[in-house]
Write an enzyme that holds these catalytic residues in place. Sequence first.
Site, short mmCIF file in Angstrom:
data_model
loop_
_atom_site.label_atom_id
_atom_site.label_comp_id
_atom_site.label_asym_id
_atom_site.label_seq_id
_atom_site.Cartn_x
_atom_site.Cartn_y
_atom_site.Cartn_z
N HIS A 1 55.82 29.89 27.00
CA HIS A 1 55.90 29.27 25.68
C HIS A 1 56.32 27.81 25.83
CE1 HIS A 1 56.27 29.16 21.34
NE2 HIS A 1 57.37 28.43 21.52
N GLY B 1 43.14 27.05 29.53
CA GLY B 1 43.40 27.79 30.77
C GLY B 1 44.05 26.96 31.88
C1 GAR Z 1 50.39 26.15 26.70
O1 GAR Z 1 51.16 25.04 26.35
C2 GAR Z 1 51.14 27.42 26.38
O2 GAR Z 1 52.52 27.34 26.63
C3 GAR Z 1 50.88 27.55 24.91
O3 GAR Z 1 49.54 27.17 24.75
C4 GAR Z 1 49.17 26.26 25.78
C5 GAR Z 1 47.96 26.80 26.51
O4 GAR Z 1 47.49 25.91 27.47
N1 GAR Z 1 51.15 28.89 24.47
C6 GAR Z 1 51.63 29.16 23.27
O5 GAR Z 1 51.85 28.32 22.42
C7 GAR Z 1 51.89 30.64 23.00
N2 GAR Z 1 52.81 30.81 21.92
P1 GAR Z 1 46.47 26.36 28.59
O6 GAR Z 1 45.36 27.20 27.92
O7 GAR Z 1 45.95 25.08 29.14
O8 GAR Z 1 47.23 27.19 29.63
#
Ligand code: GAR
Length: 196
Positions: free
Chosen positions: A110, A12
């Site tokens: 992404h 998050g």
């Molecule tokens: C982030 O890097 C986001 O871009 C990626 O997961 C991570 C979540 O981090 N999303 C994807 O890969 C979706 N295809 P967070 O939970 O710390 O925001």
Amino acid sequence: MLRIAVLVSGGGSNLQAILDAIDSGKLDSVMVELVISSNREAYALKRAENRGIPTMVIDGRDWPGPRERDGRLLEVLDELNPDLIVLAGYMKILPKSIVGRFPRRIINIHPSLIPKFCGEGFYGMRVHRAVLESGEQVSGATVHYVDEGVDTGEILLQEQVPVLREDTPESLAARVLETEHRILPEVLSKLSREIK
Ligand code: GAR
């Protein structure tokens, strides 16, 4: 006021970036109405609770299958009817029934320069591992509208970061995340001026 629902699955940090931008006055016309997590253990839930934001868990483990899980998600989103749904580290693919209900009202962040390193199977650390294996010299982050494909919707904002020779997937992920935390609030700020 742009009323948003944020969908999460893990740490998050992108949700945190939105909340910090709201607190600092940079996103003063955005309000997070609900945080929905696909994972009951997600730290993102704690981040929302710490700010007094309502949370909901729609975890596949609590439902007979993806159809029932997504049916519940659609019900909740329909009832809330947010101006915008923000996928911020949401690791499930939304079904057509949800995407079709909210055209140009769902955005995703992404961790690559779409159209590179995206689509089914490219999420989280897998993206950064693939970038390093391919020998690319730049990577980055993309915010885009969600359409019925996987990571195929119109791009709203994209920013590059360098890939360094000594990078590990973790160090590259950290550099890309910093960019994510800047561009996601930036897009929300722009949309909040356009939509409302
Ligand atoms: C982030 O890097 C986001 O871009 C990626 O997961 C991570 C979540 O981090 N999303 C994807 O890969 C979706 N295809 P967070 O939970 O710390 O925001």
